[in-house]
Scaffold this active site. Sequence first.
Site, mmCIF file in Angstrom:
data_model
loop_
_atom_site.group_PDB
_atom_site.id
_atom_site.type_symbol
_atom_site.label_atom_id
_atom_site.label_comp_id
_atom_site.label_asym_id
_atom_site.label_seq_id
_atom_site.Cartn_x
_atom_site.Cartn_y
_atom_site.Cartn_z
ATOM 1 N N ALA A 140 0.830 -1.268 -0.028
ATOM 2 C CA ALA A 140 -0.036 0.232 0.092
ATOM 3 C C ALA A 140 0.913 1.227 0.099
ATOM 4 C CB ALA A 140 -0.905 -0.037 1.239
ATOM 5 N N GLY A 145 0.379 -5.976 -0.135
ATOM 6 C CA GLY A 145 -0.372 -5.927 -1.284
ATOM 7 C C GLY A 145 0.261 -6.477 -2.478
ATOM 8 N N GLU A 150 0.231 -10.152 -2.320
ATOM 9 C CA GLU A 150 -1.143 -10.572 -2.572
ATOM 10 C C GLU A 150 -1.354 -10.496 -3.971
ATOM 11 O OE1 GLU A 150 -3.620 -9.477 1.421
ATOM 12 O OE2 GLU A 150 -2.689 -7.870 0.581
ATOM 13 N N GLU A 173 1.799 -6.752 7.255
ATOM 14 C CA GLU A 173 0.755 -6.039 7.863
ATOM 15 C C GLU A 173 0.696 -6.178 9.329
ATOM 16 O OE1 GLU A 173 -0.448 -6.941 3.633
ATOM 17 O OE2 GLU A 173 0.557 -7.910 5.193
#
Length: 339
Positions: free
Chosen positions: A141, A186, A189, A209
């Site tokens: 992010a 992310g 991910e 995270e």
Amino acid sequence: MAAAVAAAPGALGSLHAGGARLVAACSAWLCPGLRLPGSLAGRRAGPAIWAQGWVPAAGGPAPKRGYSSEMKTEDELRVRHLEEENRGIVVLGINRAYGKNSLSKNLIKMLSKAVDALKSDKKVRTIIIRSEVPGIFCAGADLKERAKMSSSEVGPFVSKIRAVINDIANLPVPTIAAIDGLALGGGLELALACDIRVAASSAKMGLVETKLAIIPGGGGTQRLPRAIGMSLAKELIFSARVLDGKEAKAVGLISHVLEQNQEGDAAYRKALDLAREFLPQGPVAMRVAKLAINQGMEVDLVTGLAIEEACYAQTIPTKDRLEGLLAFKEKRPPRYKGE
């Protein structure tokens, strides 16, 4: 056969309505008339990038993630349709150098637009996701942008990220993540949503995270356990541990690990080699094979076999199947058209 499929056992839990609609649409496009077991209607199609100087997994801290959302936003995602012998391969190149390819609002918007266009383009045979920024795949992010959001804005934006990553997971053609650099949060991910992951040995990967007092929100808590097993996935998420390419290969997170080359694109070159291997195969068969595997992994074996039967049936009336038989008889390469 449809009745047999509908009668196949395997009750499943409920699924988020948006995801269900997405997969229902994808399944309908891939296999018109395909009927999955009733409890599977709209079921999510499950799944199932290099940096020097980052601290390795063994007890070291996760790399710092300081980056900016400033500067220009155009050209942050480059979509290239390759030509000649690579026709059918599409490369999505993330190009947000000033933000370490972090997932900003604009980049998510561009990814969403690109995926929407690709999922209905039947000329596309394989998609590679890579970075065009040396040393980085995607750093997760955009924390500076996130810091400016109110609490009420964070949830909806994370939902957008999750939706785009789900869209990538549900693309009807094979997808390959070429991890030539750092893939955190992310970024990992995003790679987990791809069918195949290849990485340079110098790449760094982790769902970090929990260091920020949050959890993976782009599917990481679901796709990582499916990729490497529940216990190890918990260990990596709980510890926010970062793995290099060799460690990632050892635990099954990636399929191939390469020594990085001088150009810094070893993983991309391997991804391109794999994509070229896929090109000669029947396009319809590739799509329904992916659907059968993804859907079947979510259910018991008996139901999975019923799904396979239904998907196989979609290949029987195709022109490509007849072309394959004729090419075999005539001892020549087949000329498939995706029909």
